[in-house]
Design a protein around this motif. Structure first.
Motif, mmCIF file in Angstrom:
data_model
loop_
_atom_site.group_PDB
_atom_site.id
_atom_site.type_symbol
_atom_site.label_atom_id
_atom_site.label_comp_id
_atom_site.label_asym_id
_atom_site.label_seq_id
_atom_site.Cartn_x
_atom_site.Cartn_y
_atom_site.Cartn_z
ATOM 1 N N ARG B 100 0.798 -1.205 0.000
ATOM 2 C CA ARG B 100 0.000 0.000 0.000
ATOM 3 C C ARG B 100 0.840 1.269 0.000
ATOM 4 N NH1 ARG B 100 -5.347 1.464 2.578
ATOM 5 N NH2 ARG B 100 -4.895 3.655 2.928
ATOM 6 N N ASN B 110 -9.192 6.904 -3.591
ATOM 7 C CA ASN B 110 -9.824 6.911 -2.272
ATOM 8 C C ASN B 110 -9.533 5.592 -1.552
ATOM 9 O OD1 ASN B 110 -11.647 4.913 -3.052
ATOM 10 N ND2 ASN B 110 -13.098 6.425 -3.826
ATOM 11 N N GLU B 111 -9.913 5.562 -0.291
ATOM 12 C CA GLU B 111 -9.585 4.430 0.576
ATOM 13 C C GLU B 111 -10.032 3.093 -0.019
ATOM 14 O OE1 GLU B 111 -7.760 4.422 3.216
ATOM 15 O OE2 GLU B 111 -8.154 2.321 3.721
ATOM 16 N N ASP B 112 -11.278 3.030 -0.519
ATOM 17 C CA ASP B 112 -11.787 1.759 -1.044
ATOM 18 C C ASP B 112 -10.976 1.289 -2.244
ATOM 19 O OD1 ASP B 112 -13.656 1.674 0.877
ATOM 20 O OD2 ASP B 112 -15.316 2.405 -0.369
ATOM 21 N N ASP B 113 -10.661 2.240 -3.117
ATOM 22 C CA ASP B 113 -9.894 1.875 -4.310
ATOM 23 C C ASP B 113 -8.503 1.389 -3.928
ATOM 24 O OD1 ASP B 113 -12.004 2.563 -5.787
ATOM 25 O OD2 ASP B 113 -11.200 4.454 -6.555
ATOM 26 N N ARG B 114 -7.929 2.049 -2.928
ATOM 27 C CA ARG B 114 -6.599 1.625 -2.481
ATOM 28 C C ARG B 114 -6.626 0.199 -1.986
ATOM 29 N NH1 ARG B 114 -3.817 6.896 0.428
ATOM 30 N NH2 ARG B 114 -4.771 8.239 -1.106
ATOM 31 N N ARG B 115 -7.606 -0.076 -1.120
ATOM 32 C CA ARG B 115 -7.722 -1.437 -0.587
ATOM 33 C C ARG B 115 -7.872 -2.441 -1.708
ATOM 34 N NH1 ARG B 115 -11.379 -0.609 4.240
ATOM 35 N NH2 ARG B 115 -9.888 0.283 5.693
ATOM 36 N N ALA B 116 -8.729 -2.091 -2.655
ATOM 37 C CA ALA B 116 -8.995 -3.012 -3.762
ATOM 38 C C ALA B 116 -7.720 -3.239 -4.579
ATOM 39 C CB ALA B 116 -10.103 -2.454 -4.640
ATOM 40 N N ARG B 117 -6.992 -2.160 -4.789
ATOM 41 C CA ARG B 117 -5.764 -2.263 -5.590
ATOM 42 C C ARG B 117 -4.724 -3.150 -4.890
ATOM 43 N NH1 ARG B 117 -3.693 -2.650 -10.404
ATOM 44 N NH2 ARG B 117 -1.476 -2.174 -10.367
ATOM 45 N N LYS B 119 -5.323 -5.502 -2.734
ATOM 46 C CA LYS B 119 -5.793 -6.890 -2.774
ATOM 47 C C LYS B 119 -5.547 -7.479 -4.172
ATOM 48 C CE LYS B 119 -9.608 -9.942 -1.651
ATOM 49 N NZ LYS B 119 -9.373 -10.712 -2.875
#
Ligand SMILES: Nc1ncnc2c1ncn2[C@@H]1O[C@H](COP(=O)(O)OP(=O)(O)OP(=O)(O)O)[C@@H](O)[C@H]1O
Ligand SMILES: [Mg+2]
Lengths: 246, 250
Positions: B100, B110-117, B119
């Protein structure tokens, strides 16, 4: 490397450290982390040594006050003055140079030899600023609190020792603690504390940052860092005392 | 595309690289091979600017990297991903935080996109369960894979790997080689890999630069490497009995 070369390198290094952080939020989070690592984790050792030193100073003073003309409250007075003027700034500074300094030098040094610093650079992060700027800010911020804590705990230690050995009565001791306080001495010591905080973080970072080799060199850098920051603290103490108390 | 023009690099009296010129193409796995101490790591680090070259030019596309200011270099570095010989994961951060990190530093997601990326990248290198572990708590092969995930998280145009599969078992080594090759094709990256592993050469050597004592001794593809007349390269390729045997049977 020669002494002069080292100074030049250190100045250039600081120039890299004090450049604008990449991301404000990340920078802020780093500072909080460092406050915890450098400050909160040092509370224990500061409390322990301050209690004992306060206790010893008060007992030594009490046992040396053989002249009946000298009042008992001098014990409290001496304890407070020693803590405020020298102990809580300089001695605590030296002890933190050992604890915090070796910690920083080995942390940064091992990041260097395992190429973590190169990894930062290759991402486009200014590694010196990212790793070290927050440490300096954190220490400069938190060390004055450690200073104040040390003064209070030291005086408490002195009080406790005087009470338990019956060397001086509590009211006498407390009277001495409040006697003839010169607020400027506190300012003087706080200024010293700030300078020491800067030395304790920047010098070991410098030695860690320029390690080359392996684990052995990291250990060596860590030793050098502690020795040299201690010497610098003593030197700064002398100079600041001359300037500020003249 | 990355192009090297007459690269020279020395440390004091020691000439490590002499006059190296070559073109590495996008969408291909470009390999730098050579014996230990031949200068592979120094060359790779020169290409990415961790070493300054003494003379010569390095072009990223048509941008001359050697003449760039500090600021320009910083910008172009956001297009680079690097997998170091030892992985170089940040040991104070978990696997997830390592991957990350470049996003937190440079992306506006944004936070959600970062997490998804994160993963997505960890899935891509087949790390499923170790997200919360620290580098010291995972195996060497996993560290390499996490390092690859971290290197590709910002979708780089240039990927550099210094011996990505050294110290790994043959199965995992090939998995990692193939993975790098797939990603290279998928995103049309210019990938440069250092290796002295002949298996990698045969599996993914689309373009190979052979350096011998800091000098470019040969360039070609894995198809051509068996037929080379170059004595030094022959000694390198057919050092093992396995490859000697293969050559006999061909
Ligand atoms: N920072 C440095 N300072 C001085 N000499 C160096 C430095 N880095 C590398 N060298 C020298 O350059 C030469 C090439 O080293 P390099 O690390 O590039 O080899 P390599 O081909 O990557 O080997 P390996 O396969 O073992 O990783 C060696 O002789 C090494 O001693
Ligand atoms: Mg190498």
């Amino acid at each position: 490397m020669s002494f002069v070369e080292n100074i030049g390198k250190y100045v250039l290094f600081l120039n890299r450290v004090f450049s604008k952080p990449e991301r404000g939020r990340v920078f802020f989070e780093q500072i909080i982390k460092e406050i915890y690592k450098l400050g909160v984790n040092s509370v224990g050792i500061v409390v322990i040594i301050s209690v004992f030193m306060g206790a010893v100073i008060s007992l030594q003073t009490a046992y040396n006050l053989v002249n009946p003309l000298l009042p008992d409250y001098l014990v409290g007075y001496t304890t407070r003055e020693s803590m405020i003027l020298e102990f809580s700034s300089t001695i605590v500074g030296l002890i933190l140079a050992g604890k915090v300094g070796s910690n920083i030098a080995s942390e940064i040094g091992s990041m260097r030899v395992t190429e973590q610093i190169d990894a930062l650079e290759i991402m486009g992060v200014n590694s010196a600023s990212y790793l070290i700027f927050p440490k300096i800010i954190a220490a400069v911020f938190i060390n004055p609190f450690l200073y104040v804590l040390s003064v209070f705990v030291g005086i408490a230690g002195g009080l406790l020792a005087s009470y338990m050995t019956g060397a001086v009565s509590i009211p006498d001791f407390l009277y001495g603690v409040q006697f003839g306080l010169i607020p400027y001495y506190i300012t003087y010591s706080l200024i010293k504390t700030l300078v020491f905080a800067f030395i304790i973080t920047s010098v070991p970072s410098f030695y860690g940052y320029y390690v080359s080799g392996g684990a052995l060199e990291v250990g060596r850098a860590s030793t050098k860092a502690v020795v040299n920051s201690s010497i610098l603290i003593l030197l700064a103490n002398l100079i600041l005392t001359q300037i500020l108390l003249k | 595309m990355i192009e090297l023009n007459n690269i020279n690099k020395s440390f004091g009296d020691l000439d490590v690289l002499s006059d190296i010129s070559i073109k590495f193409e996008a969408g291909k796995t470009n390999l730098i091979i050579g014996q230990s101490g031949s200068g592979k790591t120094v060359l790779l680090k020169s290409i990415i600017g961790l070493h300054d070259v003494d003379n010569g030019h390095i072009y990223y596309g048509d941008r001359d990297f050697t003449n760039m200011s500090f600021k320009e270099r910083k910008l172009i570095r956001k297009e680079m991903g690097m997998v170091f010989q030892g992985g170089a994961l940040f040991d104070s951060l978990t696997v997830e935080e390592n991957v990350r990190f470049p996003l937190d530093m440079f992306s506006d997601m944004n936070e959600d996109d970062r997490r998804a990326r994160v993963k997505f990248c960890l899935d891509r290198v087949d790390i499923k369960k170790a997200h919360k572990l620290y580098p010291a708590e995972i195996s060497g092969g996993m560290q390499k894979r996490v390092a690859i995930a971290r290197a590709i998280v910002l979708n780089p145009s240039y990927l550099f790997c210094d011996e990505p599969n050294s110290g790994l078992d043959p199965v995992t080594a090939i998995v990692i080689d193939k993975l790098i090759q797939e990603i290279t094709k998928e995103y049309e990256m210019t990938t440069i890999i250092n290796t002295h592993d002949m298996n990698s050469v045969m599996e993914i050597g689309e373009k190979i630069l052979f350096i011998n004592k800091g000098v470019k001794a040969w360039e070609g593809s894995s198809d051509e490497i068996f037929d080379t007349e170059n004595q030094n390269l022959n000694n390198f390729v057919f050092a093992s009995n396995l490859f000697k045997k293969i050559k006999k049977e061909l």
